[in-house]
Every structure is written in structure tokens, then in C-alpha cells.
Enzyme design. Structure first.
Site, PDB file in Angstrom:
ATOM      1  N   SER A 116      43.339  42.066  39.871  1.00  0.00           N
ATOM      2  CA  SER A 116      42.909  41.276  40.991  1.00  0.00           C
ATOM      3  C   SER A 116      43.030  39.762  40.786  1.00  0.00           C
ATOM      4  O   SER A 116      42.842  39.004  41.733  1.00  0.00           O
ATOM      5  CB  SER A 116      41.453  41.602  41.347  1.00  0.00           C
ATOM      6  N   LYS A 136      39.420  31.432  39.122  1.00  0.00           N
ATOM      7  CA  LYS A 136      39.483  32.524  40.102  1.00  0.00           C
ATOM      8  C   LYS A 136      38.339  32.405  41.103  1.00  0.00           C
ATOM      9  O   LYS A 136      37.224  31.990  40.735  1.00  0.00           O
ATOM     10  CB  LYS A 136      39.395  33.857  39.354  1.00  0.00           C
ATOM     11  N   SER A 171      42.127  43.511  35.444  1.00  0.00           N
ATOM     12  CA  SER A 171      42.433  42.462  36.415  1.00  0.00           C
ATOM     13  C   SER A 171      42.876  41.120  35.873  1.00  0.00           C
ATOM     14  O   SER A 171      43.281  40.259  36.650  1.00  0.00           O
ATOM     15  CB  SER A 171      41.237  42.252  37.352  1.00  0.00           C
TER      16      SER A 171
END
Lengths: 485, 95
Positions: free
Chosen positions: A154, A79, A178
Site C-alpha cells: 500500500s 506516507k 506494504s
């Protein structure tokens, strides 16, 4: 052979058997990304050159019999809020669009130490604030199961990339859900460890008492393995736990005979999609048939979890994001004096959701409001954590939906409050520091993945992994979807 | 609930907001703050705030000199670097 769509365990086996090389594995992933990611948008940066070089070194090590780990040569995605030295890290924001980290995050060092080529950095909601990845300032990520729907957030890019077979597994971060919520929306396994299990050094801070690095994978076994790879004490993170990392792989076959599984009373659950309710019912049946004892257990104050979470998260975020002032890194817009420069840089660098949270965080921490809002939230947090502690005296694991619905469409949640409500089942684990796992379990009527969540007491990842492994064997209709052009 | 002084908060948060943005921000904040009012119903007399999920105490390391990032690497992302310094507009204004 479409190597890119295999699990990490399968790729590792083929590498060990000499049937494929790491370079071929990476090429397979890169090829699929090149073919599909234009539509999907999972990746902000594709590290083709670096990944192929790392893969080549892995193949060399294999030839010379000096492998670094069982996962040497297996590609992984990361990420874009986890620092990889020398590779742009945007955190999904214009503020850091050109920022290049001077060193690796602790977990990234771990991946490299074990010989895993990093194929790229994945898209995310700006500074990890969001539940759909729609707040990325850079690009849209689409749900591979339905391109008109969000992948969740997210860690939307990481979840979508695994679901679409662009990478066998990926790292994400989880502050209020997330990792687990996008896992649920994308039909992959998402794991958030006990707070402190995994070092946060090099993870861009959003809410420091809630943030944890987590894993996205196709299977529970892969998730357990990736978590084991990155867990462990780090001197450089003051919240890192100095505890033994259990051999989680070995607990996956133990089963659930005699395990006590708790479900919430019907009254405490808000609007849950009928398909998700159905999946819960079926899951309970499967677990009972496998020898588990399923019982209702109430968690007091669970209905206050969202408010508690957002007050704390926003307060901590306003503090953590104070560092972005255009002085040492990030976007700078000049001004007449330094204060004007700060104001202009931040106004230009941050998106609307980030600004909202900074403003609210500033408000709840300000004199005259601190006690009523922030302190109050921390007190309710204590009550919630105590409630979980009591629940775990009665049951070994909790089973709930991960999300009340399946993936929603782009633009469907315009009201910030509506967006915040999607985290209703995921925030409690962050507030109480508990490990939690989202497992894909069936599809709804519209063919979208349903996610069910296991939560356990601190440091009891083994119990949730055991339960998830049993359920995984019985799940219906889950398949790695390919993006159709 | 008192009217939120968005302008003052923006100064505290070092955010420049246009008049329009301030109006929108006030409305959004009010709506969100209204939603979290629900917490006021919870009885918290005598409850110790929980600041961290896993309650640890500070662990001090020995005062040994360790290596740190080389200066060039730290300065590399600087928007305006002059002779090893991060250069910024004047700090102290006329006010």
C-alpha cells in the site's frame, strides 16, 4: 545538478561541504514534483511552504553551527497514514479526506527533531489495505518504470516518489508487505523492522499486531540510516521495544564471510517468474563468492501464511476501523438516529476493499466462528513463528524473492484473491514479527525491477543489512528512472 | 458452509449495504472464506494462539498527571461540535 535524484548520504555530504543549501535541495525536489507528479501521482499533499520554511531553518542552524543531526536539511516524504500535525492526513480514504491530525506521529517527531524537511504526504491504498495503490480513493499512482503498471502497495506513493527521484527517501508502513512489495515493484530498497522497533504512535492502525513503519530509499545505506533515525523506545506505544538501536551504518561493510544464508526448497515455491528465479540464482552465486554458505531450509506452514495473515489482518482491521463513525472526526452523513448515522457515514466513507475486510473481520470474530477462524489462524501463526525460530537456528538470514513477479498492469488483478496472492513472500515476516528487507536486483525481460528479500531473526536487522549491502554492489541495471512525459 | 448472513453482519459492522452490494458481498466473502478453509487441515491441538509477534507483558507507568491535548484541538475535526461537545443524532430510538 539534479539534487533531487541524489541519495540522502550524497545530499548530506554536499550540505556538509557547503556546496548546496537545504533550501536548494527542497526546491529541487519540489521542482521535480511539479514537473512530473501530475503524471505520476505519488503525492496527495505537497508541503511546499512548510518544507521550504523548515529548510530555511536548517540552513540557519548550519550557519550557526547548531545542527540537529547528520541528516539536518535532507528532505523526506511521508506516507499519508502517518500523522503530521496541521497537515491533512487522508489514509487514501474519503473517510478522512478533510482530517487534520492534532499532533505528530512519533516517527514524524523524530524526523523533525533531526531537522529533516518533510516535502509531502504520499498516496496509498485506502487504510493501507491493498497491494497496488489502486484502492486509493483519491488518485492513481503510476510506476515510474512503466506508467501503465502499478507501483505496488500500500505504500505505492512513497516507493514511486523515491524511484522517480522526487525525494531521496520516504517513510511507509508495512502490515503484510506494504513497504517491501512496492519497493520490489519500483526498484528501490524497502525495510520493515522487527515488530516493536519503531513506534506505531501516530500511524493509523490497520492490524495492530502486524503494522510497522518502514523505510523506502535508493540504497541500503540510506535505508539503514533512516531506520536508525526513527527507531527507539516510545512510552506512548505499549508494543514498543525498549532495546538498544545498533549502529547499523557500521555493519554495512562487514560482508558475509561465513554467514549462513537459507533459501527455500524448490517445492515450496509457487509460480515464480523465470526472471525472478534467475535473479535468485545469481544472487546465491554472488553471496557464495563473497564467502557465505547457502543452504536450503524448509519453513513449515509457509504455504498457509496467506490465509493466516488475511484472517488475522481482517479481524484486527474490523476492530481498528470501528472508530470511524462520524462522531469525532471523519466523514459524517446524518441519519435519523446515531446508528443510522454510523451506517451511512461508513458506507459513504469506505471503499469496496475496506468494506470487504471489515465484513470478513466481523464474521471471523463473531460468536460461533471465532474458534474456527480467528483462533485457528492465531494458532497457525504460532506454528509459523516457531518454524522460523527453528530455521534461524540453522541459518542467519533467509533469502527469497520479495514478489513472485514484477509489477502488474492496472486492473489486472480484479479478483480479491488474486491480489492477496501477491503477498505470499512478504506476510510471513509480519506474522512472526521479523525484520525483512527488499533489495532491487536486476530487471526482467520487460525492463521492470526485480526485488529479492532478506529476512532475519527478531532484532537481527544487522544480518540482513550486511547481506543486502554485499548484493547491492553487484546488482545489474538498476538506475533511478525519470518519468518521461 | 452455512449461508453467510450478510445483513446481520452489516448491522454488527455498522455498514449500510444496498441489496445489490449485499449480494456481491456474500459471493466475495464466500469465495475468500473458501480459500482460507485450507487452515482447517493444520493440526493445532494444544497450540497456544500467538496474539502478538513479540510477547511482552504490560508495562505500567507511575500514576502521574501528564499533559494531554488541549480540548480545542481534539474538537477541531468534529463534524458537529456544540459547546465543547460532539453532537450526534439521538442515540436511543423507538425500538
Amino acid at each position: 545538478m539534479e539534487i533531487h535524484a541524489l541519495t540522502a548520504v550524497e545530499i548530506a555530504e554536499l550540505l556538509a561541504a557547503g556546496r548546496i543549501s537545504s533550501v536548494e535541495a527542497v526546491q529541487s525536489c519540489l521542482g521535480h514534483i511539479a514537473a512530473r507528479d501530475g503524471i505520476l501521482g505519488s503525492f496527495v499533499s505537497v508541503m511546499a511552504e512548510e518544507a521550504l520554511a523548515a529548510a530555511d531553518r536548517s540552513d540557519q542552524r548550519r550557519r550557526e553551527g547548531r545542527l540537529r543531526s547528520q541528516w539536518d536539511g535532507v528532505p523526506v516524504a511521508v506516507k499519508d497514514n502517518l500523522a503530521v500535525q496541521g497537515i491533512r492526513m487522508t489514509c487514501g480514504s474519503r473517510m478522512l479526506e478533510q482530517y487534520v491530525p492534532p499532533e505528530d506521529a512519533f516517527v514524524v517527531t523524530r524526523l523533525k527533531q533531526q531537522g529533516m524537511p518533510i516535502i509531502g504526504k504520499t498516496n496509498m491504498d485506502e487504510f493501507a489495505m491493498g497491494s497496488s495503490t489502486e484502492f486509493s480513493a483519491l488518485q492513481i499512482t503510476r510506476n515510474p518504470w512503466d506508467l501503465d503498471r502499478v507501483p505496488g502497495g500500500s505504500s505505492g506513493g512513497s516507493a514511486a516518489s523515491v524511484a522517480a527521484g522526487e525525494t531521496p527517501w520516504a517513510l511507509g508502513s508495512d502490515t503484510g508487505g506494504s513497504v517491501r512489495e512496492p519497493a520490489s515493484f519500483c526498484g528501490v530498497v524497502g525495510i520493515k523492522p522487527t515488530y516493536g522497533r519503531v513506534s506505531r504512535r501516530g500511524l493509523t492502525a490497520y492490524a495492530s499486531s502486524l503494522d510497522q513503519v518502514g523505510t523506502l530509499s535508493q540504497t541500503v545505506a540510506d535505508g539503514a540510516a533512516l531506520l536508525e533515525s526513527i527507531a527507539g523506545f516510545d512510552q506512548g506505544d505499549s508494543t514498543s521495544l525498549d532495546v538498544v538501536i545498533p549502529n547499523w551504518a557500521s555493519c554495512l561493510r562487514v560482508g558475509v564471510e561465513g554467514l549462513r544464508i537459507g533459501v527455500l526448497p524448490d517445492s515450496s515455491t509457487s509460480a515464480i517468474d523465470p526472471a525472478v528465479r534467475n535473479a535468485m540464482r545469481q544472487a546465491v552465486e554472488v553471496l557464495e563468492n563473497a564467502g557465505a554458505v547457502v543452504d536450503t531450509v524448509p519453513i513449515p506452514y509457509l504455504d498457509k501464511a496467506i490465509e493466516t495473515y488475511y484472517l488475522i489482518a481482517m479481524a484486527e482491521a474490523s476492530s481498528n476501523l470501528a472508530r470511524y463513525d462520524g462522531v469525532r472526526y471523519g466523514l459524517r452523513i446524518d441519519g435519523g438516529d446515531a446508528a443510522e448515522m454510523f451506517r451511512r457515514s461508513r458506507a459513504a466513507g469506505f471503499g469496496p476493499e475496506v468494506k470487504r475486510r471489515i465484513m470478513l473481520g466481523t464474521y471471523v470474530l463473531s460468536a460461533g466462528y471465532y474458534d474456527a477462524y480467528y483462533k485457528k489462524a492465531q494458532q497457525v501463526r504460532r506454528l509459523l513463528a516457531d518454524g522460523f525460530q527453528q530455521a534461524f537456528a540453522q541459518v542467519d538470514v533467509l533469502l527469497t524473492p520479495t514478489t513472485a513477479t514484477t509489477a502488474f498492469r492496472f486492473g489486472e488483478k480484479q479478483d480479491p484473491l488474486a491480489m492477496y496472492q501477491t503477498d505470499i513472500f512478504t506476510v510471513p515476516a509480519n506474522l512472526a514479527g521479523l525484520p525483512a528487507l527488499s533489495l532491487p536486483f536486476g530487471l526482467c525481460g520487460e525492463g521492470l525491477p526485480i526485488g529479492l528479500q532478506f529476512t532475519a531473526a527478531p532484532l537481527r536487522e544487522d544480518l540482513m543489512l550486511r547481506s543486502a549491502a554485499v548484493l547491492e554492489k553487484f546488482q545489474m541495471g538498476r538506475k533511478v528512472p525519470y518519468v518521461t512525459a | 458452509m452455512a449461508k453467510i448472513d450478510v445483513a446481520r453482519l452489516a448491522v454488527l459492522a455498522h455498514l449500510e449495504l444496498t441489496e445489490q452490494e449485499q449480494i456481491a458481498m456474500r459471493a466475495e466473502m464466500a469465495s475468500i472464506l473458501k480459500a482460507v478453509e485450507a487452515l482447517q487441515d493444520v493440526e493445532t491441538e494444544g497450540v497456544e494462539p500467538l496474539h502478538h509477534a513479540v510477547e511482552l507483558t504490560n508495562r505500567m507507568r507511575t500514576d502521574d498527571c501528564l499533559s494531554s491535548l488541549p480540548q480545542e484541538r481534539v474538537l477541531a475535526n468534529g463534524p458537529h461540535v456544540v459547546q465543547g461537545f460532539f453532537r450526534v443524532p439521538r442515540i436511543l430510538g423507538d425500538s
